[in-house]
Design an enzyme around this catalytic site. Structure first.
Site, short mmCIF file in Angstrom:
data_model
loop_
_atom_site.label_atom_id
_atom_site.label_comp_id
_atom_site.label_asym_id
_atom_site.label_seq_id
_atom_site.Cartn_x
_atom_site.Cartn_y
_atom_site.Cartn_z
N ASP A 46 -24.95 -59.13 17.45
CA ASP A 46 -24.38 -58.08 18.30
C ASP A 46 -22.86 -58.06 18.18
OD1 ASP A 46 -26.82 -57.22 19.23
OD2 ASP A 46 -26.65 -58.14 21.21
N GLU A 74 -28.40 -55.69 12.28
CA GLU A 74 -29.28 -56.33 11.30
C GLU A 74 -28.48 -56.95 10.16
OE1 GLU A 74 -32.41 -56.81 11.79
OE2 GLU A 74 -32.41 -55.64 13.64
#
Length: 436
Positions: free
Chosen positions: A376, A292
């Site tokens: 990611d 995030e």
């Protein structure tokens, strides 16, 4: 029937037909993959965590049941949209104008501007009531059947009442402001309206966690311990300043889990679902939060704000263009007059814009998936290993019964995130990230 009405119906039928086709393809694909995997003991399935395929058939059944119900809802939405645009909006707006005394006030007066706001909010709320049966069935039948629903009837009703009240409190003043611009600045109103809506969106990012979210959920500081220490250390390493790290009681409504940050600058808050804390280890939660934070550090939030600003100007430019063409309203049964046309324009275009947006979704989803890969990669870099994030994703897909094998075309139109298999392969370097 006018040419514009025929054009609207063609667009609506095209979108609905495409939706049905994609849903049926996705349903058949999920069942075929389940048969293939189970026939050979999952030998041909990607090798991930041991527990990923433990409830695989349940996952597929959940996908199939949601798909079947979704197709019913899609059919209803299409019929209801056609009825609204072709038969109901014009008389509803005329009735609202009569009820609020539109003919008794001067065009562009503060009284008319205020009544336009009330009219739009009231019509929107009244029409949204048709979605209640679908929400009830989804929550108390499907989600209940698969163990996700934790909400009670009392809590559900309370949520609906709060949502309606909040819609009036926020919606009426906003429409009032937009209508005021429209009447005061006939030629340039849309520029000021776009700026006002974008400013409102920015303010809402800060206001939402402070005053709106607590109306529905309880937020409490993350307790001292290993998890808090890990997350604070992560934020320091990543250069991510957050005002608070909070836990939200999502479990009182659903068994689904999530984590997110909201706000910007010094007002950023990290919010973690209590269900997520129960399902993942501290190292896995750290990896999820790193993902995030990656969205912020890779500029995705800033890009999203720029996109929102551009969208505001495009939308209000089109609204302004429409308001200068009486034939557009007359084609849908409205009696064009200088007063109260702002509300019909928003109602009509609110049904027409999504018919074009649907065909652009593969492009926006492709960009979103690229951002997910980048976030990611950031999580892998900041934590030093891809394994905690892969493990977390496996557990979340298992717990949430997420479809592991969506049809590629369905994924293009409906998935803003890559599949679990695609993300795991990219994180481990087994495959180059794709936008699909």
């Amino acid at each position: 029937m006018s040419h514009l009405q025929i054009a609207f119906l063609i667009l609506l039928l095209a979108k609905t037909a495409a939706d049905f086709w994609l849903e049926r393809k996705n349903r058949a694909y999920a069942l075929a993959k389940a048969d293939e995997f189970e026939a050979n003991g999952f030998a041909t399935a990607p090798k991930l965590g041991d527990g990923l395929y433990a409830n695989y058939r349940k996952t597929v059944n959940y996908t199939v049941e949601k798909t079947d119900f979704g197709m019913v809802e899609t059919a209803w939405d299409a019929l209801w949209s056609a009825a609204l645009v072709l038969f109901l909006y014009a008389p509803l707006c005329a009735f609202a104008g009569t009820l609020l005394g539109a003919d008794a006030v001067a065009v562009g007066s503060w009284a008319q501007v205020w009544r336009e706001g009330v009219a739009l909010a009231a019509i929107s709320v009244a029409l949204s009531l048709t979605s209640i049966p679908f929400d009830l069935y989804s929550t108390f039948r499907i989600e209940e059947k698969y163990g996700f629903n934790k909400s009670t009837a009392k809590l559900w009703i309370t949520d609906q009442v709060k949502s309606v009240a909040l819609g009036f409190v926020i919606g009426v003043p906003l429409v009032w402001a937009l209508s005021a611009f429209y009447h005061a600045l006939p030629r340039t109103w849309w520029i000021f309206a776009a700026c006002a809506v974008f400013a409102f969106q920015l303010a809402l990012i800060v206001v939402f966690p402070k005053w709106i979210l607590p109306l529905f959920n309880k937020l409490s500081p993350l307790p001292e311990g290993e998890l808090r220490e890990r997350l604070e250390a992560l934020a320091t390493r990543a250069g991510f300043v957050a005002e608070k790290i909070e836990v939200i009681d999502g479990s009182k409504r659903s068994g689904h889990s999530n984590a997110f940050f909201t706000g910007f600058g010094k007002w950023r808050r990290i919010v973690i679902y209590d269900t997520l804390i129960a399902q993942l280890s501290p190292a896995e939660i750290e990896a999820v939060l790193a993902h995030e934070i990656g969205h912020s550090r890779r500029g995705h939030v800033a890009k999203g704000l720029v996109f929102a600003a551009v969208a505001c100007f495009v939308v209000f430019g089109l609204v302004g263009w429409t308001l200068g063409r009486p034939e557009f309203f007359e084609a849908f049964g409205f009696e064009f007059r200088d007063g109260f046309m702002f509300v019909p324009a928003l109602l009509l275009l609110g049904k027409i814009f999504p018919l074009f947006g649907f065909w652009l979704s593969p492009l926006t989803n492709r960009l979103s998936r690229r951002h997910e890969y980048e976030a990611d990669a950031f999580a892998k870099e900041i934590t030093g290993t891809p394994e905690p994030l892969i493990s977390a994703l496996e557990k979340l897909h298992t717990e949430n019964l997420a479809n592991l094998t969506p049809h590629p075309l369905y994924s293009a139109f409906h998935y803003s995130h890559p599949t679990l298999f695609e993300r795991a392969a990219a994180l481990r370097g087994d495959a180059k990230p794709t936008g699909r």
